[in-house]
Design a protein around this motif. Structure first.
Motif, short mmCIF file in Angstrom:
data_model
loop_
_atom_site.label_atom_id
_atom_site.label_comp_id
_atom_site.label_asym_id
_atom_site.label_seq_id
_atom_site.Cartn_x
_atom_site.Cartn_y
_atom_site.Cartn_z
N SER A 280 -13.47 -1.53 -4.42
CA SER A 280 -13.76 -1.40 -2.99
C SER A 280 -12.82 -0.36 -2.42
CB SER A 280 -13.56 -2.75 -2.30
OG SER A 280 -12.21 -2.89 -1.97
N PRO A 281 -13.26 0.36 -1.38
CA PRO A 281 -12.42 1.42 -0.84
C PRO A 281 -11.21 0.89 -0.08
CG PRO A 281 -14.49 1.26 0.36
CD PRO A 281 -14.56 0.25 -0.75
N THR A 282 -11.00 -0.42 -0.12
CA THR A 282 -9.83 -0.96 0.58
C THR A 282 -8.78 -1.46 -0.41
OG1 THR A 282 -10.93 -3.09 0.62
CG2 THR A 282 -11.16 -1.74 2.59
N ASN A 283 -8.93 -1.09 -1.67
CA ASN A 283 -7.95 -1.58 -2.64
C ASN A 283 -7.56 -0.48 -3.63
OD1 ASN A 283 -6.26 -3.42 -3.95
ND2 ASN A 283 -7.69 -5.08 -3.53
N ALA A 284 -6.66 -0.83 -4.53
CA ALA A 284 -6.14 0.14 -5.48
C ALA A 284 -6.61 -0.22 -6.89
CB ALA A 284 -4.61 0.12 -5.45
N ASN A 285 -6.97 0.80 -7.65
CA ASN A 285 -7.40 0.56 -9.03
C ASN A 285 -6.74 1.60 -9.95
OD1 ASN A 285 -8.68 -0.08 -11.38
ND2 ASN A 285 -10.76 0.07 -10.58
N TYR A 286 -5.74 1.15 -10.69
CA TYR A 286 -5.04 2.05 -11.62
C TYR A 286 -5.23 1.59 -13.06
CZ TYR A 286 -2.89 3.98 -7.44
OH TYR A 286 -2.69 4.59 -6.22
N ASN B 105 0.80 -1.23 0.00
CA ASN B 105 0.00 0.00 0.00
C ASN B 105 0.83 1.28 0.00
OD1 ASN B 105 0.90 -0.28 2.56
ND2 ASN B 105 -1.09 -0.10 3.58
N LYS B 106 2.17 1.11 -0.06
CA LYS B 106 3.01 2.31 -0.22
C LYS B 106 3.70 2.30 -1.58
CE LYS B 106 3.44 3.95 4.39
NZ LYS B 106 2.95 2.93 5.33
N THR B 107 3.39 1.29 -2.40
CA THR B 107 4.03 1.24 -3.72
C THR B 107 3.29 2.16 -4.70
OG1 THR B 107 2.70 -0.63 -4.44
CG2 THR B 107 4.78 -1.16 -3.38
N LEU B 108 3.97 2.50 -5.81
CA LEU B 108 3.40 3.50 -6.73
C LEU B 108 2.06 3.08 -7.31
CD1 LEU B 108 6.70 4.45 -8.61
CD2 LEU B 108 5.36 5.92 -7.07
N LEU B 109 1.92 1.80 -7.70
CA LEU B 109 0.64 1.35 -8.27
C LEU B 109 -0.06 0.37 -7.33
CD1 LEU B 109 1.57 0.88 -12.06
CD2 LEU B 109 0.48 2.84 -10.97
N GLY B 110 0.15 0.56 -6.02
CA GLY B 110 -0.51 -0.30 -5.03
C GLY B 110 -1.23 0.52 -3.96
N LYS B 111 -0.96 1.82 -3.97
CA LYS B 111 -1.59 2.72 -2.99
C LYS B 111 -3.09 2.73 -3.18
CE LYS B 111 1.41 6.14 -3.66
NZ LYS B 111 1.82 7.42 -4.12
N ILE B 112 -3.83 2.69 -2.07
CA ILE B 112 -5.31 2.73 -2.18
C ILE B 112 -5.72 4.09 -2.73
CG2 ILE B 112 -7.47 2.66 -0.87
CD1 ILE B 112 -5.93 0.72 1.06
N ASN B 113 -6.49 4.06 -3.80
CA ASN B 113 -6.91 5.31 -4.43
C ASN B 113 -8.42 5.41 -4.58
OD1 ASN B 113 -7.09 3.28 -6.30
ND2 ASN B 113 -6.32 4.48 -8.01
N ILE B 114 -9.15 4.45 -3.99
CA ILE B 114 -10.61 4.49 -4.10
C ILE B 114 -11.14 4.85 -2.72
CG2 ILE B 114 -12.68 3.20 -4.72
CD1 ILE B 114 -10.67 1.20 -6.10
N ARG B 115 -11.77 5.99 -2.63
CA ARG B 115 -12.24 6.44 -1.31
C ARG B 115 -13.69 6.02 -1.06
NH1 ARG B 115 -8.02 5.99 0.64
NH2 ARG B 115 -6.34 7.16 -0.27
N SER B 116 -14.51 6.08 -2.11
CA SER B 116 -15.89 5.67 -1.89
C SER B 116 -16.24 4.64 -2.95
CB SER B 116 -16.83 6.87 -2.02
OG SER B 116 -16.65 7.43 -3.28
N GLN B 117 -16.97 3.62 -2.54
CA GLN B 117 -17.28 2.54 -3.48
C GLN B 117 -18.21 3.06 -4.57
OE1 GLN B 117 -17.98 -1.09 -1.67
NE2 GLN B 117 -18.08 -2.15 -3.59
#
Ligand SMILES: NC(=O)c1ccc[n+]([C@@H]2O[C@H](COP(=O)([O-])OP(=O)(O)OC[C@H]3O[C@@H](n4cnc5c(N)ncnc54)[C@H](O)[C@@H]3O)[C@@H](O)[C@H]2O)c1
Length: 385
Positions: free
Chosen positions: A312-318, A293-305
């Motif tokens: 989901s707001p607990t994952n990253a979507n790039y 969750n601190k990597t460039l394309l792994g950081k969570i970027n979804i705040r609201s579903q």
């Protein structure tokens, strides 16, 4: 060569929003025009994102457009990508490359003939989660991987998609065409190409009921098997048991588990960009958690579903990373990671899973592809804002 590529979007449906959001993350493309067979959908999209809407014919011929982003339904991927290439445009398409292997082969051949790039989702394997698993495997952390399990299983899309028919249709439906690309691409990224497959399938219900939208309550026909159990033998000799199903109410298994000579690994959700890799190197030991969750394309970027089930707001979507990496590769004259050979190989495996389940025979995979290279921090930094 210019830095920002002009993208023409065809297919203004559910997933389009995710690609527009990619403007926030990536520095080398801009979706400037859109089109859809449903003109109203294109007009709404154009209004929402303050871009121009055109007819499909117009966008394919538009001189301002460098790349067609094909976000149509799977059965239209082939015809739209083919027209894009014939009109001299590079094309990046949502998964799968096409709904049958022969059409996929024709697309790759055509793109090569015309010296144009063809790129294909999924690009989730470029995310922090899959890349961390790759880094650890390449460092031999769990030793040679002998076998493993992978599963995607849920009750199906009918409860939350207003038009679920394509997922249950004869030639384009079923869980292998829908979710197979994520799992198979993730596995090829970690283990290299597949050598052969053996598969069995089930069709549990003849009908499903639409659970949402104006057609709520309507009964639709199930025209394809909705569960597949496959054994995949990889060229590197690893064997994976893959379950893909639209018939499971609930389960607690991990998406992908790999068992090596020195330890076991849990690989995060291949439909997402982030997640933790877990490793256990001793029986009953604690699982070491490699967070991404601190990597460039792994950081969570979804705040609201959003309304889409894959977020989901607990994952990253790039999503869009693959398109951006393809543009970088066009500019730097190198092979992109979400390339045609990889997506054709995955389509070959999908097609062979279907054929094996019908014939009850093991099928040899004839296409080749290279295991994608690790996506370095330096390379990611060159495409992100
Ligand atoms: N929705 C998701 O969560 C999701 C996630 C990842 C990938 N995908 C993939 O993205 C693609 C699109 O999915 P979606 O959920 O946005 O579908 P959707 O049905 O919401 O949208 C598809 C759009 O394509 C248009 N279209 C269909 N045929 C066309 C044609 N011949 N020419 C022009 N436009 C055409 C439709 O009118 C529709 O507006 C699929 O390949 C799917 O597998 C979807």
């Amino acid at each position: 060569m210019k830095k920002i590529f002009n993208v023409g979007l065809i297919g203004c449906g559910h997933i389009a929003e995710t690609y527009f959001r990619a403007h926030k993350y990536f520095n080398n493309f801009k979706i400037i025009k859109c089109a859809d067979i449903n003109t109203k959908a294109a007009e709404i999209c154009a209004k929402t994102y303050k871009i121009e809407s055109l007819s499909v014919k117009q966008i394919l011929k538009d001189k301002d457009i460098d790349i067609i982003l094909n976000l149509t339904i799977p059965s239209a991927h082939y015809s739209i990508s083919k027209k894009a290439i014939l009109n001299g445009k590079h094309v990046y398409s949502e998964k799968p490359l096409a709904t049958n292997f022969n059409e996929g082969k024709k697309l790759i051949r055509l793109a090569k003939q015309k010296k144009l790039f063809i790129g294909n989702a999924p690009d989730t394997f470029l995310g922090g989660g899959s890349q961390k698993a790759k880094e650890l495997i390449d460092k031999n952390t769990i030793g040679k991987i002998k076998f493993g399990n992978a599963i995607f299983a849920y009750p199906g899309i009918q409860s939350y998609h207003p038009n679920p028919e394509p997922w249950f249709a004869k030639n384009e439906g079923g869980p292998v065409i829908d979710m197979g690309p994520y799992y198979l691409t993730a596995l090829v990224n970690l283990l290299g190409p597949v050598d052969n497959v053996f598969s069995q399938s089930l069709k549990n219900t003849k009908k499903r009921i639409i659970g949402i939208g104006p057609r709520k309550g309507k009964i639709i026909k199930v025209e394809c098997p909705t569960t597949y159990f496959s054994t995949l033998s990889f060229k590197n000799k690893t064997i994976i048991r893959l379950t893909l199903s639209f018939d499971v109410i609930s389960h607690l298994r991990n998406h992908i588990e790999l068992y090596g000579e020195k330890g076991s690994m849990v690989v995060p959700d291949p439909n997402m960009f982030g997640g933790s890799v877990l490793i256990s190197k001793k029986m009953n030991s604690n699982w070491k958690n490699y967070k991404t969750n601190k990597t460039l394309l792994g950081k969570i970027n979804i705040r609201s579903q959003s309304l889409r089930a894959n977020e989901s707001p607990t994952n990253a979507n790039y999503r869009g990373a693959g398109l951006s990496e393809m543009i970088y590769s066009i500019q730097n004259k190198k092979m992109h990671r979400c390339n045609g050979d990889l997506s054709l190989h995955v389509l070959n495996v999908i097609d062979s899973i279907h054929k094996s389940a019908k014939s009850r025979k093991k099928i040899k995979i004839l296409t080749q592809c290279k295991k994608p290279k690790y996506f370095t921090k330096k390379e990611i930094n060159s495409i992100i804002k």
